[in-house]
Design an enzyme around this catalytic site. Structure first.
Site, PDB file in Angstrom:
ATOM      1  CD  GLU A  61      -0.963  -5.433   6.184  1.00  0.00           C
ATOM      2  OE1 GLU A  61      -0.600  -5.973   5.109  1.00  0.00           O
ATOM      3  OE2 GLU A  61      -1.191  -4.162   6.442  1.00  0.00           O
ATOM      4  CG  HIS A  89      -3.138  -3.576   3.674  1.00  0.00           C
ATOM      5  ND1 HIS A  89      -2.251  -2.811   4.388  1.00  0.00           N
ATOM      6  CD2 HIS A  89      -3.866  -2.703   2.821  1.00  0.00           C
ATOM      7  CE1 HIS A  89      -2.565  -1.600   4.032  1.00  0.00           C
ATOM      8  NE2 HIS A  89      -3.286  -1.351   3.304  1.00  0.00           N
ATOM      9  CB  CYS A 131      -1.064  -0.008   0.988  1.00  0.00           C
ATOM     10  SG  CYS A 131      -2.217   1.163   0.951  1.00  0.00           S
TER      11      CYS A 131
END
Lengths: 232, 744
Positions: A205, A203, A86
């Site tokens: 994560e 994302h 990002c």
């Protein structure tokens, strides 16, 4: 295995990356402060999401001048593996480590939602654990994620297998409806020519902790671990 | 203007002080104040800072309980949630600025409430926003909606605190006064809570954060007056937010708070340096000496008046032990923040400030903080109630096509999906959001434990208009019910009381009744009110908003795996209803949409019934007997059922049978309280029946989920039969179509 997470002022997904790498994947994980000038030896480093320097001027435009970035560029140029997520992707583009630009989303609004990506190239240190053409469920969270590059660059990226992810629908087909931000050619993630630097808007994560039902993001980190093991 | 400007009656009036208040200042000081001092009194005695109208009523609220670590009066309330952790939360309004400048007004509202949380030593983990806009046909509504949402997104997203829920209503009563109420929740170590107290003679006052500019001067006074034709000219009183600095301030504060030499801290919120320094000194019974020349500033030529009253954002006042100044400065400089030692704590109870070496303020602190004239505002039952109180349903026809009614309700922006809004907010960062926006309550895991917290915010203003006592009770009941539907037990309340001009006895009556309703139900349910905020003067040219006592409830569940959501899970599951439907349509969305009126009585609320429904629902979730639970609210049972069909893992239809001799529109769209739509697999039916009977809660089997059609039969006769995909399209896209429209 030793990995590092760069903390810029305004990074805000740094803790989430740290949690996944340190607590879920049990790696030796270190913070890298933006004012540091020397980068220690790492198997890979991550530029996390957030709003470095408030995204003032343009996302990533100020962060590229952070003291640490010179070392990050040297590290990448020596073959070190760098993942930008990002805002990290935006910084990599601004610093010239990745081609293209990331512009305001097509509808001028910030978008946070779960969506699906197609793996376009699994012969990279970031995707080796993915099946080519497979569909990953990973959320996006950005206001400036509309990828653009000129025709020559796009052709080079395509020919050289540098387009790593494209936005797609649940069955793996690309379409304007499945493209959340108007990205050129539905691009969600690209790598450099030598495939040791990758940036992606989604994302991983955010979907890598088994506390939640969706863990597709683990594939990205596990690929990095695998490729680091192969190199060590 | 300088300290030496003579004080005229005009200047006193410009400062929003009455002649009586000015006389009191002269009497308390035994002299005339100078202009800087007058400015400080103006801000500190404003309604916004002094709570002079509301305080006598607020004192009646229940604020104690076994979990309460800190009740009202500090930056935020604090509850013990076990494992050595505490939940720190508060809701606060930013209404007036958001109407004048929606983007910055809403952004700085979010920034302010986050600072209230991290000044207590807590890391903020979730935001909610309760928003009220005017009629969607009003020319400013779309601009205000888009501006406010973007303001919240730009600020919260940048700081990295997820916005996980909220509520939005549209009603013409907000055409001239929108409401932006922002809630924040943080987690702290229970034994490391920081308070806004300046103790210890000689201890240093540290100014930290952004430089002081000329923005927001008189913000507190602006929020303490009605709007008129000149309101747009007040744009310079709106502060400008810098979320990047807030993020740095947050991390720096949490870092320095690990040190045991931090004595106290307070955000420079409304009335900026004045309120933070006076309030901190007053709480400790101390005095203060400030050197205004040390205050970091954005531009040259700022005088003492401006420095004391600026509401520039992202600033904090710290008190640290004498001798620790350089360590403190190092930490803040690491984060590239402006920081300066600007004064010392003294022991004489006097506030002194110097500019260019000359004393420009010399005020007794307690006089300023607690000396405001107590307002025993008169109250009178509003005349309109006699007129709107009666509702004769027999003169209103039952609609021929209830399917069409349902579609229009689903398209109503108050009921339609808020996906368009919450997708603009980062609702996932920090990996705690277990239940994403779009269910009754947001659910967040408590890091490093098995626990979770459920959050909900609610208030139906039309109920409050028809009966502020019942309206406030329903706001509490519904926010609690939402939290219960998520599987959590309500443990604390914070409130944001939005009303019109308190100088009008009818408004003051609404306020008094709402506070009484809030207090009575919280006392009955044994849920303490631990923090809150009052916003008065939400009124334009004599038109007040409906009473809007916004209530946010925090619920706790010991085992996060036992959380529940509102969506139907699987074809073939049985659909049931807890609670009874009564013949009532007063204040309903249906009444407003089809008869364009808001009259009658609001739905009844029986405290005992409400409590029994909560207990039963929690019991059913904890015993894993039900797969979904969804509160029946605006749009009634029919809307609640469709919402559950649309928000599960897969879109699913339902076949429902209702029986009874009530009107079809009452059965389908009435908003009777204390009702929850549940679903379960058939083998759980007997267990549920037994527990419901034991709890004394009415329980009805309504039908089955499955297929692609949404059907409701009443007394075996088809009333609604619509394709669920079409209903979903209406519900999901109405608000985005409205928000994205460029013109018209």
């Amino acid at each position: 295995m030793k990995c590092g997470i760069v903390v810029f002022p305004g990074s805000n997904c740094d803790h989430d990356c740290y949690h996944i790498l340190k607590h879920v994947l049990q790696l030796d994980t270190h913070w890298i402060w933006h004012k540091d000038e020397v980068l220690n030896s790492f198997d890979f480093i991550i530029l996390p999401g957030g709003f470095s320097y408030g995204d003032y001027l343009r996302p990533g435009a100020i962060a590229r001048f952070s003291p640490i970035m010179k070392s990050v560029i040297d590290y990448a140029n020596q073959g070190g593996r760098v993942l930008g997520i990002c805002n990290g992707f935006q910084i990599l583009v601004e610093s010239g480590l990745l081609p293209g630009v990331l512009m305001d989303n097509e509808d001028q609004r910030f978008i946070c939602k779960n969506l699906t990506l197609r793996v376009e190239n699994n012969e990279t240190p970031f995707t080796s654990q993915c099946t080519p053409g497979s569909v990953l469920k990973i959320p996006i969270n950005h206001g400036q994620g509309r990828y653009y590059a000129d025709d020559d660059t796009l052709k080079r990226l395509t020919d050289n297998g540098q387009i790593i992810f494209r936005y797609c629908d649940a069955t793996g087909n690309t379409s304007d409806e499945a493209n959340p931000n108007g990205s050129l050619d539905h691009i969600a993630g690209v790598a450099n020519a030598t495939k040791n630097v990758m940036g992606m808007m989604p994302h991983p994560e955010r979907c890598a902790d088994p506390l939640w039902p969706e863990v597709d993001g683990q594939l990205i980190f596990k690929s990095l671990i695998q490729s680091s093991l192969a190199h060590s | 203007m300088t300290a030496s400007t003579p004080i005229t009656p005009e200047i006193v009036a410009e400062h929003g002080l009455s002649p009586e208040e000015y006389a009191r200042i002269q009497e308390l000081l035994n002299r005339d104040p100078n202009l800087v001092e007058l400015g400080i009194f103006s801000a500190m005695w404003s309604e916004h800072c002094s709570y002079k109208s509301s305080r006598p009523h607020l004192k009646t609220l229940p604020t104690e309980g076994s979990r309460v670590i800190q009740g009202p009066g500090e930056n935020a309330g604090v509850l013990d949630i076990g494992d050595g952790l505490a939940a720190v939360f508060k809701i606060e309004s930013h209404n007036h600025p958001s109407f004048i400048e929606p983007h910055q007004g809403a952004a700085t509202g979010v920034g302010g409430i986050m600072r209230d949380i991290f000044t207590m030593g807590a890391r903020p983990i979730a935001l909610l926003d309760s928003l009220r806009f005017g009629d969607i046909g009003h020319e400013k509504t779309r601009y205000l909606l888009n501006g406010v949402v973007k303001g919240i997104a730009d600020y919260g997203n940048c700081v990295g605190v997820p916005t996980v829920g909220g509520d939005i209503y549209f009603d013409a009563c907000y055409n001239g006064n929108i409401l932006v109420n922002a809630f924040c929740l943080g987690i702290a170590k229970a034994d490391r809570i920081f308070l806004g107290s300046a103790s210890g003679v000689g201890n240093a006052l540290l100014y930290v954060g952004s430089k002081t500019g000329r923005d927001g001067i008189h913000g507190a006074s602006m929020a303490s007056a009605e709007f008129d034709d000149a309101t747009e000219e007040k744009r310079p009183t709106v502060q400008v937010g810098d979320p990047f600095t807030e993020k740095l301030l947050l991390e720096a504060c949490l870092e320095i708070m690990k040190k045991d030499w931090v004595v106290g801290v307070q955000d420079m919120g409304a009335a900026g340096l004045s309120s933070s320094s006076f309030e901190m000194a007053e709480r400790a019974g101390m005095g203060m000496e400030l050197d205004l020349d040390a205050v970091p500033r954005r531009e040259e030529g700022m005088n003492a008046y401006e420095l004391m009253l600026s509401e520039s954002q992202e600033r904090m006042l710290f008190v640290v032990e004498k001798g620790r100044e350089s360590e403190a400065l190092d930490i803040f400089r690491k984060w590239d923040l402006d920081v300066a030692v600007i004064g010392r704590v003294t022991d004489d109870g006097i506030f002194r400030a110097k500019e260019n070496g000359v004393e420009v303020v010399n005020l007794p602190i307690q006089t300023v903080v607690t000396g405001a004239l107590k307002c025993d505002r008169p109250t009178r039952k509003p005349a309109y109630l006699a007129e709107v109180g009666a509702l004769d349903l027999s003169s209103r026809d039952v609609p021929a096509d209830c399917g069409e009614v349902l579609k229009q309700l689903l398209a109503s922006p108050t009921i339609a999906s808020k996906q368009f809004v919450y997708e603009q907010y980062d609702h996932m960062v920090r990996l705690n959001t277990l239940v994403l926006p779009g269910s009754d309550a947001a659910v967040l895991r408590v890091p490093e434990t098995d626990k979770a917290l459920a959050l909900s915010v609610d208030c139906n203003p039309r109920y409050g208009y028809l009966d502020p006592y019942v309206g406030a009770q329903i706001a509490v009941a519904e926010a609690c019910r939402n939290v219960v539907c998520a599987g959590a037990e309500p443990i604390g309340v914070t409130n944001c009381l939005n009303f019109g001009n308190p100088e009008n006895p009818e408004i003051m009556w609404q306020f008094q009744e709402a506070v009484r309703g809030l207090g009575d139900l919280c006392r009955f349910l044994d849920i303490p009110v631990v923090s809150g905020n009052v916003s008065l003067y939400n009124e334009t040219k004599g038109e007040a908003i409906y009473p809007t006592p916004t209530i946010a409830v925090v619920g706790l569940m010991a085992d996060r795996s036992l959380h529940c959501t509102q969506g139907f899970k699987q074809e073939g599951h049985v659909i049931g209803l807890l609670g009874s439907t009564l013949e009532e349509l007063g204040g309903s969305e249906y009444q407003k949409l089809f008869w364009n009126e808001c009259r009658g009585k609001p739905p009844r609320l029986d405290s005992k019934t409400e409590q029994s429904v909560h207990r039963l629902c929690l019991d059913l979730i904890r015993k894993r007997l039900i797969q979904s639970a969804h509160d029946c609210s605006e749009g009634g049972l029919a809307v609640a059922l469709v919402e559950s069909c649309m928000t599960g893992p897969k879109l699913v239809g339902a076949a429902i049978e209702l029986n009874g001799d009530m009107r079809a529109d009452v059965l389908l769209f009435g908003e009777s309280q204390s009702r929850i739509v549940i679903s379960f697999s058939e083998d759980a039916l007997h267990g549920i029946e037994t527990l419901a009977k034991k709890a004394g809660v009415p329980f009805f089997v309504l039908g089955l989920m499955g297929g692609q059609d949404f059907q409701i039969k009443i007394n075996q006769k088809e009333s609604i039969n619509e394709n669920i995909l079409m209903l979903e399209d209406i519900w999901k896209n109405s608000l985005s179509r409205y928000g994205n429209r460029v013109a018209g």
